[in-house]
Design a protein around this motif. Structure first.
Motif, PDB file in Angstrom:
ATOM      1  N   PRO A 147       0.818  -1.224   0.000  1.00  0.00           N
ATOM      2  CA  PRO A 147       0.000   0.000   0.000  1.00  0.00           C
ATOM      3  C   PRO A 147       0.848   1.270   0.000  1.00  0.00           C
ATOM      4  CG  PRO A 147      -0.878  -1.602   1.560  1.00  0.00           C
ATOM      5  CD  PRO A 147       0.427  -2.146   1.087  1.00  0.00           C
ATOM      6  N   SER A 148       0.429   2.221  -0.814  1.00  0.00           N
ATOM      7  CA  SER A 148       1.028   3.566  -0.906  1.00  0.00           C
ATOM      8  C   SER A 148       2.426   3.587  -1.523  1.00  0.00           C
ATOM      9  CB  SER A 148       1.094   4.236   0.481  1.00  0.00           C
ATOM     10  OG  SER A 148      -0.177   4.311   1.070  1.00  0.00           O
ATOM     11  N   CYS A 149       2.897   2.454  -2.037  1.00  0.00           N
ATOM     12  CA  CYS A 149       4.302   2.381  -2.471  1.00  0.00           C
ATOM     13  C   CYS A 149       4.538   3.000  -3.838  1.00  0.00           C
ATOM     14  CB  CYS A 149       4.774   0.933  -2.495  1.00  0.00           C
ATOM     15  SG  CYS A 149       4.302   0.026  -4.001  1.00  0.00           S
ATOM     16  N   MET A 150       5.814   3.247  -4.112  1.00  0.00           N
ATOM     17  CA  MET A 150       6.332   3.507  -5.449  1.00  0.00           C
ATOM     18  C   MET A 150       7.655   2.772  -5.540  1.00  0.00           C
ATOM     19  SD  MET A 150       8.035   7.305  -5.474  1.00  0.00           S
ATOM     20  CE  MET A 150       8.775   6.919  -7.088  1.00  0.00           C
ATOM     21  N   SER A 151       8.223   2.685  -6.733  1.00  0.00           N
ATOM     22  CA  SER A 151       9.466   1.940  -6.873  1.00  0.00           C
ATOM     23  C   SER A 151      10.519   2.729  -7.631  1.00  0.00           C
ATOM     24  CB  SER A 151       9.229   0.588  -7.560  1.00  0.00           C
ATOM     25  OG  SER A 151       8.767   0.765  -8.881  1.00  0.00           O
ATOM     26  N   ALA A 152      11.765   2.380  -7.328  1.00  0.00           N
ATOM     27  CA  ALA A 152      12.917   2.826  -8.108  1.00  0.00           C
ATOM     28  C   ALA A 152      13.489   1.572  -8.749  1.00  0.00           C
ATOM     29  CB  ALA A 152      13.946   3.508  -7.211  1.00  0.00           C
ATOM     30  N   TRP A 153      13.316   1.453 -10.053  1.00  0.00           N
ATOM     31  CA  TRP A 153      13.664   0.259 -10.820  1.00  0.00           C
ATOM     32  C   TRP A 153      15.021   0.539 -11.477  1.00  0.00           C
ATOM     33  CZ3 TRP A 153      13.951  -1.560 -16.003  1.00  0.00           C
ATOM     34  CH2 TRP A 153      13.576  -2.894 -16.226  1.00  0.00           C
ATOM     35  N   ILE A 154      16.060  -0.098 -10.951  1.00  0.00           N
ATOM     36  CA  ILE A 154      17.438   0.242 -11.314  1.00  0.00           C
ATOM     37  C   ILE A 154      17.978  -0.752 -12.337  1.00  0.00           C
ATOM     38  CG2 ILE A 154      19.755   0.653 -10.430  1.00  0.00           C
ATOM     39  CD1 ILE A 154      18.456   1.081  -7.648  1.00  0.00           C
ATOM     40  N   ALA A 155      18.319  -0.251 -13.513  1.00  0.00           N
ATOM     41  CA  ALA A 155      18.874  -1.100 -14.569  1.00  0.00           C
ATOM     42  C   ALA A 155      20.374  -1.272 -14.334  1.00  0.00           C
ATOM     43  CB  ALA A 155      18.622  -0.475 -15.938  1.00  0.00           C
ATOM     44  N   LEU A 156      20.788  -2.493 -14.058  1.00  0.00           N
ATOM     45  CA  LEU A 156      22.195  -2.793 -13.820  1.00  0.00           C
ATOM     46  C   LEU A 156      22.900  -3.238 -15.086  1.00  0.00           C
ATOM     47  CD1 LEU A 156      21.544  -4.659 -10.474  1.00  0.00           C
ATOM     48  CD2 LEU A 156      22.459  -2.353 -10.727  1.00  0.00           C
ATOM     49  N   GLN A 157      22.159  -3.287 -16.181  1.00  0.00           N
ATOM     50  CA  GLN A 157      22.691  -3.532 -17.517  1.00  0.00           C
ATOM     51  C   GLN A 157      21.707  -2.904 -18.494  1.00  0.00           C
ATOM     52  OE1 GLN A 157      21.601  -8.100 -17.466  1.00  0.00           O
ATOM     53  NE2 GLN A 157      21.817  -7.468 -19.600  1.00  0.00           N
ATOM     54  N   ASP A 158      22.049  -2.870 -19.763  1.00  0.00           N
ATOM     55  CA  ASP A 158      21.112  -2.376 -20.763  1.00  0.00           C
ATOM     56  C   ASP A 158      19.893  -3.305 -20.787  1.00  0.00           C
ATOM     57  OD1 ASP A 158      23.027  -0.494 -21.319  1.00  0.00           O
ATOM     58  OD2 ASP A 158      23.609  -1.329 -23.258  1.00  0.00           O
ATOM     59  N   VAL A 159      18.709  -2.704 -20.763  1.00  0.00           N
ATOM     60  CA  VAL A 159      17.474  -3.486 -20.704  1.00  0.00           C
ATOM     61  C   VAL A 159      16.558  -3.053 -21.844  1.00  0.00           C
ATOM     62  CG1 VAL A 159      15.441  -4.062 -19.329  1.00  0.00           C
ATOM     63  CG2 VAL A 159      17.644  -3.733 -18.200  1.00  0.00           C
ATOM     64  N   GLY A 160      16.019  -4.040 -22.551  1.00  0.00           N
ATOM     65  CA  GLY A 160      15.104  -3.751 -23.649  1.00  0.00           C
ATOM     66  C   GLY A 160      14.188  -4.927 -23.904  1.00  0.00           C
ATOM     67  N   VAL A 161      13.482  -4.885 -25.022  1.00  0.00           N
ATOM     68  CA  VAL A 161      12.509  -5.938 -25.319  1.00  0.00           C
ATOM     69  C   VAL A 161      13.182  -7.292 -25.505  1.00  0.00           C
ATOM     70  CG1 VAL A 161      10.826  -4.332 -26.300  1.00  0.00           C
ATOM     71  CG2 VAL A 161      12.550  -5.374 -27.786  1.00  0.00           C
TER      72      VAL A 161
END
Length: 239
Positions: free
Chosen positions: A117-131
């Motif tokens: 509840p009430s959260c948000m996130s910091a999504w940290i790319a530790l490498q190049d990320v794509g499809v």
């Protein structure tokens, strides 16, 4: 260490779209060293009390590694995330969860605030990320529409008897908004609103890695935190 503060344009992006990408928050070296550390833990080359190496090719994800690992804790409360989180939440943030992904999750559509509840996130790319390696897909603007809650699955709720992910798929369709893949470079951080509809995309490059650390935070003033996990400020003080 460079200090980060959201620009007026970035704040508007987060408020209207439910996400914003912060480029090059972490260095290539920091990201590479962390991924090596996690690969060593996974392979059993490094020992850590509380960490259980998995079987070969069983990658999964970690949950709340910061509770027993000073390295993960430092990534949760890294000072470079402090001000951007404040800019998004409008108040100080408390860290509540870390999840490390070696590979893409291919998780179905969901909203983080259903679980946290009430959260948000910091999504940290530790490498190049794509499809190609199973990035996440998001529905910009969906955070301003309906949040599916546990109450909705009660006896009088609209989704009583339904599968949770099916319910979010239905909300996704009702929102009638496009879905986009998140494609970012090593060291970038994606700030994600907790009510944003998101999913783990298919892994097109079979066997590819997708090293990502997903940190979750709640506002300091939040009073509906019921899961009982400790809350950590950016001074690493347990609350």
């Amino acid at each position: 260490m460079k200090k980060y503060k959201l620009t007026a344009q970035q704040k508007v992006c987060y408020q209207t779209e439910g996400y914003v990408v912060l480029p090059e928050v972490f260095t290539q070296t920091e990201c590479r060293e962390f991924t090596i550390y996690m690969m060593d833990l996974q392979a059993g080359r490094r020992k850590l009390d509380g960490f259980q190496p998995r079987q070969p090719d069983e990658w999964g994800r970690t949950h709340n590694q910061h509770a027993y690992d000073a390295v993960a804790m430092q990534w949760l409360v890294d000072p470079r995330l402090d001000q951007p989180l404040y800019d998004c939440l409008g108040q100080e943030a408390d860290g509540i969860q870390t999840m490390y992904f070696w590979k893409g999750s291919e998780q179905r559509r969901h909203q983080d605030q259903f679980y946290l509840p009430s959260c948000m996130s910091a999504w940290i790319a530790l490498q190049d990320v794509g499809v190609h390696n199973g990035t996440i897909y998001i529905q910009p603007g969906s955070h301003r529409h309906r949040l599916v809650t546990r109450h909705n699955f009660g006896e009088t709720g609209e989704f009583h008897g339904m599968d949770y992910n099916d319910a979010v798929d239905l909300i996704f369709q009702r929102n009638n908004l496009p879905e986009i893949p998140v494609e970012v470079s090593t060291g970038d951080v994606v700030m994600l609103h907790g009510a944003l509809v998101q999913r783990g995309g298919p892994i097109l490059d079979s066997g590819s890695f997708r090293h990502v650390l997903a940190n979750h935070y709640i506002p300091r003033g939040s009073t509906d935190w019921h899961l009982g996990w400790p809350r950590y400020g950016f001074d690493e003080h347990r609350r």
